[in-house]
Every structure is written in C-alpha cells, then in structure tokens.
Design a protein around this motif. Sequence first.
Motif, PDB file in Angstrom:
ATOM      1  N   SER A  16      -2.041 -16.935  15.959  1.00  0.00           N
ATOM      2  CA  SER A  16      -2.551 -18.194  16.494  1.00  0.00           C
ATOM      3  C   SER A  16      -1.944 -18.488  17.856  1.00  0.00           C
ATOM      4  O   SER A  16      -0.831 -18.043  18.159  1.00  0.00           O
ATOM      5  CB  SER A  16      -2.216 -19.349  15.552  1.00  0.00           C
ATOM      6  N   LEU A  17      -2.690 -19.238  18.632  1.00  0.00           N
ATOM      7  CA  LEU A  17      -2.214 -19.760  19.907  1.00  0.00           C
ATOM      8  C   LEU A  17      -2.801 -21.144  20.098  1.00  0.00           C
ATOM      9  O   LEU A  17      -3.904 -21.424  19.621  1.00  0.00           O
ATOM     10  CB  LEU A  17      -2.649 -18.883  21.085  1.00  0.00           C
ATOM     11  N   ARG A  18      -2.080 -21.981  20.817  1.00  0.00           N
ATOM     12  CA  ARG A  18      -2.625 -23.271  21.223  1.00  0.00           C
ATOM     13  C   ARG A  18      -2.595 -23.366  22.736  1.00  0.00           C
ATOM     14  O   ARG A  18      -1.523 -23.317  23.349  1.00  0.00           O
ATOM     15  CB  ARG A  18      -1.860 -24.447  20.620  1.00  0.00           C
ATOM     16  N   LEU A  19      -3.773 -23.486  23.318  1.00  0.00           N
ATOM     17  CA  LEU A  19      -3.893 -23.664  24.754  1.00  0.00           C
ATOM     18  C   LEU A  19      -3.876 -25.149  25.081  1.00  0.00           C
ATOM     19  O   LEU A  19      -4.388 -25.976  24.313  1.00  0.00           O
ATOM     20  CB  LEU A  19      -5.188 -23.041  25.266  1.00  0.00           C
ATOM     21  N   SER A  20      -3.318 -25.459  26.232  1.00  0.00           N
ATOM     22  CA  SER A  20      -3.279 -26.842  26.724  1.00  0.00           C
ATOM     23  C   SER A  20      -3.842 -26.878  28.126  1.00  0.00           C
ATOM     24  O   SER A  20      -3.724 -25.908  28.886  1.00  0.00           O
ATOM     25  CB  SER A  20      -1.848 -27.373  26.734  1.00  0.00           C
ATOM     26  N   CYS A  21      -4.407 -28.016  28.461  1.00  0.00           N
ATOM     27  CA  CYS A  21      -4.934 -28.208  29.818  1.00  0.00           C
ATOM     28  C   CYS A  21      -4.686 -29.656  30.202  1.00  0.00           C
ATOM     29  O   CYS A  21      -5.213 -30.572  29.577  1.00  0.00           O
ATOM     30  CB  CYS A  21      -6.411 -27.878  29.860  1.00  0.00           C
ATOM     31  N   VAL A  22      -3.863 -29.835  31.226  1.00  0.00           N
ATOM     32  CA  VAL A  22      -3.505 -31.162  31.695  1.00  0.00           C
ATOM     33  C   VAL A  22      -4.323 -31.489  32.930  1.00  0.00           C
ATOM     34  O   VAL A  22      -4.409 -30.684  33.861  1.00  0.00           O
ATOM     35  CB  VAL A  22      -2.005 -31.246  32.015  1.00  0.00           C
ATOM     36  N   ALA A  23      -4.900 -32.683  32.946  1.00  0.00           N
ATOM     37  CA  ALA A  23      -5.716 -33.124  34.074  1.00  0.00           C
ATOM     38  C   ALA A  23      -4.980 -34.192  34.876  1.00  0.00           C
ATOM     39  O   ALA A  23      -4.225 -34.995  34.325  1.00  0.00           O
ATOM     40  CB  ALA A  23      -7.043 -33.672  33.576  1.00  0.00           C
ATOM     41  N   SER A  24      -5.229 -34.200  36.155  1.00  0.00           N
ATOM     42  CA  SER A  24      -4.648 -35.224  37.006  1.00  0.00           C
ATOM     43  C   SER A  24      -5.633 -35.590  38.093  1.00  0.00           C
ATOM     44  O   SER A  24      -6.528 -34.801  38.425  1.00  0.00           O
ATOM     45  CB  SER A  24      -3.344 -34.730  37.638  1.00  0.00           C
ATOM     46  N   GLY A  25      -5.499 -36.781  38.615  1.00  0.00           N
ATOM     47  CA  GLY A  25      -6.283 -37.173  39.773  1.00  0.00           C
ATOM     48  C   GLY A  25      -7.504 -38.020  39.517  1.00  0.00           C
ATOM     49  O   GLY A  25      -8.141 -38.463  40.444  1.00  0.00           O
ATOM     50  N   ARG A  26      -7.867 -38.224  38.249  1.00  0.00           N
ATOM     51  CA  ARG A  26      -9.068 -39.010  37.978  1.00  0.00           C
ATOM     52  C   ARG A  26      -8.990 -39.555  36.552  1.00  0.00           C
ATOM     53  O   ARG A  26      -8.208 -39.087  35.754  1.00  0.00           O
ATOM     54  CB  ARG A  26     -10.316 -38.155  38.124  1.00  0.00           C
ATOM     55  N   SER A  27      -9.829 -40.535  36.268  1.00  0.00           N
ATOM     56  CA  SER A  27      -9.850 -41.115  34.935  1.00  0.00           C
ATOM     57  C   SER A  27     -10.271 -40.070  33.907  1.00  0.00           C
ATOM     58  O   SER A  27     -11.420 -39.646  33.865  1.00  0.00           O
ATOM     59  CB  SER A  27     -10.814 -42.298  34.897  1.00  0.00           C
ATOM     60  N   PHE A  28      -9.335 -39.680  33.089  1.00  0.00           N
ATOM     61  CA  PHE A  28      -9.545 -38.583  32.148  1.00  0.00           C
ATOM     62  C   PHE A  28     -10.427 -38.993  30.992  1.00  0.00           C
ATOM     63  O   PHE A  28     -11.275 -38.228  30.539  1.00  0.00           O
ATOM     64  CB  PHE A  28      -8.163 -38.137  31.653  1.00  0.00           C
ATOM     65  N   SER A  29     -10.244 -40.196  30.502  1.00  0.00           N
ATOM     66  CA  SER A  29     -10.854 -40.602  29.243  1.00  0.00           C
ATOM     67  C   SER A  29     -12.359 -40.783  29.302  1.00  0.00           C
ATOM     68  O   SER A  29     -13.000 -40.915  28.267  1.00  0.00           O
ATOM     69  CB  SER A  29     -10.205 -41.898  28.752  1.00  0.00           C
ATOM     70  N   THR A  30     -12.955 -40.798  30.488  1.00  0.00           N
ATOM     71  CA  THR A  30     -14.399 -41.006  30.592  1.00  0.00           C
ATOM     72  C   THR A  30     -15.186 -39.705  30.649  1.00  0.00           C
ATOM     73  O   THR A  30     -16.414 -39.739  30.724  1.00  0.00           O
ATOM     74  CB  THR A  30     -14.723 -41.839  31.838  1.00  0.00           C
ATOM     75  N   TYR A  31     -14.517 -38.585  30.586  1.00  0.00           N
ATOM     76  CA  TYR A  31     -15.186 -37.295  30.739  1.00  0.00           C
ATOM     77  C   TYR A  31     -15.127 -36.445  29.481  1.00  0.00           C
ATOM     78  O   TYR A  31     -14.174 -36.516  28.704  1.00  0.00           O
ATOM     79  CB  TYR A  31     -14.561 -36.511  31.893  1.00  0.00           C
ATOM     80  N   SER A  32     -16.120 -35.611  29.356  1.00  0.00           N
ATOM     81  CA  SER A  32     -16.078 -34.569  28.342  1.00  0.00           C
ATOM     82  C   SER A  32     -15.280 -33.388  28.889  1.00  0.00           C
ATOM     83  O   SER A  32     -15.155 -33.213  30.105  1.00  0.00           O
ATOM     84  CB  SER A  32     -17.501 -34.118  27.986  1.00  0.00           C
TER      85      SER A  32
END
Length: 120
Positions: A16-32
Amino acid sequence: VQLQASGGGLVQPGGSLRLSCVASGRSFSTYSLAWFRQTPGREREFVAAINWSGSTTNYGESGKGRFAISRDDGKSTVYLQMNSLKPEDTAVYYCAIGPFSTVASRYTYWGQGTQVTVSS
C-alpha cells in the motif's frame, strides 16, 4: 494555484501507499480534485476524482475496489490511498484541480507528479 504531490516510492506487489497533494494559492474547498497517472508513451489515465464537498467520488476501472480518494479542506490536501498494488500500477501519479471530470484536458492546474513503482 500550486499543487505539490508526494508519497510515491517503491513498494512490493500487494503493498500500500498513500499519496498526498497539497494545494496553495486559491480557495481549495470550492474545487473538485483528481488523480491521474501516466506511463511513458501513453496518455494520462484517470484514476480517481472527488467533488468539492467530498460527497461524491469516481474511480477509473484500474483502481476500483483498491484505491480511495479523500480530501481534508482544513489542510488543503487531497489523498489517494492505494491498496493491493500491482506492477501495472507503476506510473507517475499527478494530482489536478478543476471540474469533476474523468477527462484530463478539463483540469486546469496540475501537480508535478510523484513516481510509484510496484516491483518485487
């Protein structure tokens, strides 16, 4: 928007592996958000997507029953939990932000990719 993917690596078949992706610079919660993967010489393949509220997910055939996408809006992070990995899961995995879609061209912002290698 900037996306930073991490969590890839070398894992044995069945692992197993768990990938992560961190976003910055814009409102994250409004996007898919979505994960795609790509191997040399092939088009980017849809893996999983999660809608803006987290209430709806969609999976490509390759990951159904083995992969799970989730999001933590407080951390502006999307995850891909991958279980029962197979050698054919070997690819560079990319996260993307945009509409809720299985089509790569519809996504506007992409992370840099993280390599997943499944091998004994």
